[in-house]
Design an enzyme around this catalytic site. Structure first.
Site, PDB file in Angstrom:
ATOM      1  N   ASP A 201      -6.486   4.393  -7.435  1.00  0.00           N
ATOM      2  CA  ASP A 201      -5.943   3.410  -7.442  1.00  0.00           C
ATOM      3  C   ASP A 201      -5.571   2.438  -8.008  1.00  0.00           C
ATOM      4  OD1 ASP A 201      -5.161   1.462  -5.744  1.00  0.00           O
ATOM      5  OD2 ASP A 201      -6.485   0.340  -5.802  1.00  0.00           O
TER       6      ASP A 201
ATOM      7  N   GLU B  10      -2.588   7.683  -6.142  1.00  0.00           N
ATOM      8  CA  GLU B  10      -2.000   6.908  -4.715  1.00  0.00           C
ATOM      9  C   GLU B  10      -0.680   7.249  -5.500  1.00  0.00           C
ATOM     10  OE1 GLU B  10      -1.561   2.796  -3.460  1.00  0.00           O
ATOM     11  OE2 GLU B  10      -3.950   4.044  -2.887  1.00  0.00           O
TER      12      GLU B  10
ATOM     13  N   ASP C 134     -10.561  -2.163  -4.939  1.00  0.00           N
ATOM     14  CA  ASP C 134      -9.778  -1.394  -5.790  1.00  0.00           C
ATOM     15  C   ASP C 134     -10.712  -0.315  -5.656  1.00  0.00           C
ATOM     16  OD1 ASP C 134      -7.256  -2.623  -6.851  1.00  0.00           O
ATOM     17  OD2 ASP C 134      -8.772  -4.014  -6.339  1.00  0.00           O
TER      18      ASP C 134
END
Length: 231
Positions: free
Chosen positions: A32, A93, A166
């Site tokens: 992330d 991501e 996260d």
């Protein structure tokens, strides 16, 4: 001349472990991306789609540090995780649009660091949008962070939800790739060769195809997000 340095030896050993593990399961390192907080989550996924936690953490960098030093910290952390855990692939991501231009630039810089780390290690590097990762673990692309944390806890059989968010997002990214695959290719392209040498044809999911089409429209109109452009 053969490179016999400790780092080269460790990378060679990691590649061997990846090759042996790939026969039975995948080991995916999900990321992330963030400059201040970067979530790292590694899971094993077997052929029956059962996922098991390997390791999870959040790498933090001080806002007062210069950008290049913050990126170096993240790069060194990624190199360490890849060397120690020997993942078979990375999934980071994919960021589509953000209201804060400064934030999206820093996130894009982190994504670049991730992609270079994966390519340097000879790994497949995939990207899935936040909505794809949410849908994979919760069934809804609009799930809240609390819902993602709860479902990641359930999927991995953890005693508590991964925190901060996260960390849960990184694990969701890894689970998404382990279950769905894909996450590769360029806009308008159907074939892509990974760093590991494999060719993946038409690997995109329908959501990824829609994302690519929207991005192409944004480039043609000069807008960051075609949904937000003035009419």
């Amino acid at each position: 001349m053969t490179d016999t340095s400790p780092l080269a030896t460790e990378r060679s050993s990691a590649r061997g472990r990846r090759a042996r593990r790939a026969v039975a399961e995948q080991r995916i390192l999900g990321i992330d991306p963030g400059m201040t907080r970067c979530g790292l989550g590694c899971v094993d996924v077997d052929p029956r789609r059962r996922a098991r936690l390997v390791e999870v953490a959040v790498v933090r960098t001080p806002a007062a540090a210069s950008p290049e030093l913050r990126l170096l910290t993240l790069a060194e952390a990624l190199d360490d995780w890849i060397a120690r855990l020997a993942p078979t692939s990375l999934s980071v991501e994919r960021v589509f649009a953000h209201d804060n231009l400064r934030s999206v630039i820093s996130v894009a810089q982190v994504i670049g660091v991730v992609m270079v780390a994966g390519a340097r290690a000879g790994l497949e590097v995939a990207q899935h949008t936040p909505s794809e990762a949410k849908a994979a673990v919760t069934g809804s692309g609009t799930a809240t962070k609390a819902q993602v944390q709860a479902m990641v806890q359930r999927i991995l059989g953890l005693d508590a939800p991964p925190r901060p968010a996260d960390a849960a997002d990184a694990l969701a990214q890894a689970i998404c790739h382990g279950w769905r695959g894909g996450g590769t290719g360029i806009d308008g392209g159907t074939d892509m060769v990974s760093a590991g040498g494999s060719i993946r044809v038409s690997a995109r999911t329908p959501a990824q195809q829609a994302w690519a089409a929207a991005q192409a429209r944004a480039r043609r109109t000069g807008a960051v997000d075609p949904r937000r452009r003035l009419r």
